[in-house]
Design a protein around this motif. Sequence first.
Motif, mmCIF file in Angstrom:
data_model
loop_
_atom_site.group_PDB
_atom_site.id
_atom_site.type_symbol
_atom_site.label_atom_id
_atom_site.label_comp_id
_atom_site.label_asym_id
_atom_site.label_seq_id
_atom_site.Cartn_x
_atom_site.Cartn_y
_atom_site.Cartn_z
ATOM 1 N N ALA A 19 0.820 -1.217 0.000
ATOM 2 C CA ALA A 19 0.000 0.000 0.000
ATOM 3 C C ALA A 19 0.848 1.260 0.000
ATOM 4 N N LEU A 20 2.090 1.154 0.484
ATOM 5 C CA LEU A 20 2.976 2.316 0.497
ATOM 6 C C LEU A 20 3.805 2.417 -0.771
ATOM 7 N N ILE A 21 4.128 1.285 -1.383
ATOM 8 C CA ILE A 21 4.991 1.289 -2.564
ATOM 9 C C ILE A 21 4.148 1.435 -3.826
ATOM 10 N N GLY A 22 3.148 0.565 -4.003
ATOM 11 C CA GLY A 22 2.163 0.751 -5.059
ATOM 12 C C GLY A 22 2.611 0.423 -6.471
ATOM 13 N N ALA A 23 3.790 -0.158 -6.671
ATOM 14 C CA ALA A 23 4.261 -0.522 -8.006
ATOM 15 C C ALA A 23 5.106 -1.780 -7.896
ATOM 16 N N PRO A 24 5.165 -2.577 -8.979
ATOM 17 C CA PRO A 24 5.937 -3.809 -8.921
ATOM 18 C C PRO A 24 7.422 -3.623 -9.186
ATOM 19 N N ILE A 116 7.721 19.944 -7.251
ATOM 20 C CA ILE A 116 7.546 18.735 -6.444
ATOM 21 C C ILE A 116 7.202 17.605 -7.390
ATOM 22 N N VAL A 117 7.974 16.538 -7.296
ATOM 23 C CA VAL A 117 7.798 15.345 -8.124
ATOM 24 C C VAL A 117 7.357 14.218 -7.212
ATOM 25 N N SER A 118 6.333 13.479 -7.619
ATOM 26 C CA SER A 118 5.803 12.431 -6.757
ATOM 27 C C SER A 118 5.643 11.117 -7.508
ATOM 28 N N SER A 119 6.065 10.044 -6.851
ATOM 29 C CA SER A 119 5.745 8.703 -7.348
ATOM 30 C C SER A 119 4.946 7.945 -6.290
ATOM 31 N N LEU A 120 4.277 8.691 -5.426
ATOM 32 C CA LEU A 120 3.419 8.067 -4.417
ATOM 33 C C LEU A 120 2.225 7.387 -5.091
ATOM 34 N N PRO A 121 1.709 6.311 -4.515
ATOM 35 C CA PRO A 121 0.564 5.604 -5.109
ATOM 36 C C PRO A 121 -0.756 6.305 -4.790
ATOM 37 N N TRP A 122 -0.995 7.430 -5.436
ATOM 38 C CA TRP A 122 -2.144 8.277 -5.117
ATOM 39 C C TRP A 122 -3.476 7.563 -5.275
ATOM 40 N N THR A 123 -3.584 6.661 -6.236
ATOM 41 C CA THR A 123 -4.881 6.010 -6.456
ATOM 42 C C THR A 123 -5.220 5.007 -5.365
ATOM 43 N N LEU A 124 -4.284 4.735 -4.470
ATOM 44 C CA LEU A 124 -4.570 3.881 -3.321
ATOM 45 C C LEU A 124 -4.945 4.700 -2.085
ATOM 46 N N VAL A 125 -4.927 6.024 -2.220
ATOM 47 C CA VAL A 125 -5.215 6.932 -1.107
ATOM 48 C C VAL A 125 -6.672 7.384 -1.210
ATOM 49 N N THR A 152 -0.218 5.061 -12.807
ATOM 50 C CA THR A 152 -0.063 3.906 -13.683
ATOM 51 C C THR A 152 -1.325 3.676 -14.508
ATOM 52 N N LEU A 153 -1.150 3.130 -15.683
ATOM 53 C CA LEU A 153 -2.293 2.817 -16.540
ATOM 54 C C LEU A 153 -3.037 1.582 -16.059
ATOM 55 N N THR A 154 -2.458 0.889 -15.088
ATOM 56 C CA THR A 154 -3.133 -0.285 -14.520
ATOM 57 C C THR A 154 -4.046 0.086 -13.354
ATOM 58 N N ALA A 155 -4.007 1.340 -12.929
ATOM 59 C CA ALA A 155 -4.872 1.775 -11.829
ATOM 60 C C ALA A 155 -6.332 1.758 -12.270
ATOM 61 N N LEU A 156 -7.222 1.548 -11.319
ATOM 62 C CA LEU A 156 -8.649 1.547 -11.633
ATOM 63 C C LEU A 156 -9.064 2.911 -12.201
ATOM 64 N N SER A 187 2.753 4.003 -17.648
ATOM 65 C CA SER A 187 2.289 5.089 -16.784
ATOM 66 C C SER A 187 2.177 6.380 -17.571
ATOM 67 N N ARG A 188 1.546 7.365 -16.951
ATOM 68 C CA ARG A 188 1.534 8.723 -17.484
ATOM 69 C C ARG A 188 1.754 9.679 -16.326
ATOM 70 N N LEU A 189 1.957 10.931 -16.664
ATOM 71 C CA LEU A 189 2.150 11.968 -15.659
ATOM 72 C C LEU A 189 0.956 12.903 -15.638
#
Length: 198
Positions: A19-24, A116-125, A152-156, A187-189
Amino acid sequence: MTAWTDHRTFLRRALRRPALIGAPAPTGPTLAAAIAAVLPATGAPTVVELGAGTGALAPAISARLAPGARYLAVELDAELVAHLRHRMPWLHVLRGDAADLPALLANAGVGPVDVIVSSLPWTLVPPQQQRDMLARIAATLAPSGVFTTITTLTALPTRVRELRRSLEATFDEVVATEPVWRNVPPSRLFVCRGPRAC
């Protein structure tokens, strides 16, 4: 240390705290280059990275910045913080939660931030927590500041739409880039400008 060490460390933490990392896998070089392209190539901006992981973005960001720029990374996971400090001693790493960004930066003596650049898993928040965190992020940005995050494009799709609504409630301009297919996962930004006072 090698890239294999980075991948092994990342995978171990991703399996223990998904849940904190959010990517494989760590962000790949093509996506890292797309992120770095958002940064100014001149001047001396202050850049903060949220969710630095094993430092996959750091080489591209560092290479983009001109001398005199300031680059800090925020990471919550203690093992990843130790990894970053050992692997990249030149990177100023702050251990803490991105939700506490204003206090973290104030304690580090950092004023308004340019990027500010983020790679946090926002769609899990959850959406309300998204909005609260984004409001704190916006509060640390200079008026001309930019916030960029990976999704990520795999996010819901419903979660991506929720994220976009949260971003549009916080910034005057929100632009989605074309997908970066050469990344795992693709992914996209979202590139956001015009932070609003909340």
